[in-house]
Design a protein around this motif. Sequence first.
Motif, short mmCIF file in Angstrom:
data_model
loop_
_atom_site.label_atom_id
_atom_site.label_comp_id
_atom_site.label_asym_id
_atom_site.label_seq_id
_atom_site.Cartn_x
_atom_site.Cartn_y
_atom_site.Cartn_z
N UNK A 18 -6.54 9.76 -10.10
CA UNK A 18 -5.54 8.63 -9.74
C UNK A 18 -4.46 8.70 -10.93
N UNK A 19 -3.72 7.99 -10.60
CA UNK A 19 -2.55 7.42 -11.53
C UNK A 19 -3.01 6.64 -12.61
N UNK A 20 -2.90 6.82 -13.86
CA UNK A 20 -3.59 5.95 -14.76
C UNK A 20 -3.17 4.40 -14.55
N UNK A 87 -9.77 1.61 0.45
CA UNK A 87 -9.99 1.32 -0.91
C UNK A 87 -9.25 2.55 -1.56
N UNK A 88 -9.38 3.51 -0.87
CA UNK A 88 -8.77 4.95 -1.62
C UNK A 88 -7.29 4.82 -1.43
N UNK A 89 -6.78 4.42 -0.20
CA UNK A 89 -5.33 4.40 -0.08
C UNK A 89 -4.65 3.31 -0.97
N UNK A 90 -5.36 2.16 -1.04
CA UNK A 90 -4.87 0.90 -1.90
C UNK A 90 -4.53 1.31 -3.30
N UNK A 91 -5.49 2.10 -3.70
CA UNK A 91 -5.45 2.65 -5.22
C UNK A 91 -4.82 3.92 -5.40
#
Length: 121
Positions: A18-20, A87-91
């Motif tokens: 992910x992006x931090x 969940x994957x898309x939202x984050x």
Amino acid sequence: MQASEKNRSFTQLIEFQIDPRQQSALVAALTVQSERLAESQAGFVSASVQVSDDGRRVLNYLQWQSREAGEAAFRRFEQGGEDFWTLIRVHQAKAVIFDSFQVLRSFERSHDDALHCRLNG
């Protein structure tokens, strides 16, 4: 002689890249998800949410009493209102790696600080 696979605990690992800036929100969401699984799913043993030093990876660790319990929990989660893919898309995960392992041996400290080896096979 090896014990039946049904007698071995089972671990699911899900690593998110992910992006931090997404780290805190993803950790919170995974913590809630893990708590719900712990409360509602038979065969739950333990869970943890871990992060890398650079903040670019988040690891969700889920341990179950058996492969069947872990797979049933994931199916139930997918069928519920909380879609894992959402969940994957939202984050905004850039990559997600799923892996699973049978636990053959594990070590832990007891309340008296002794080291114990639990044989699962």
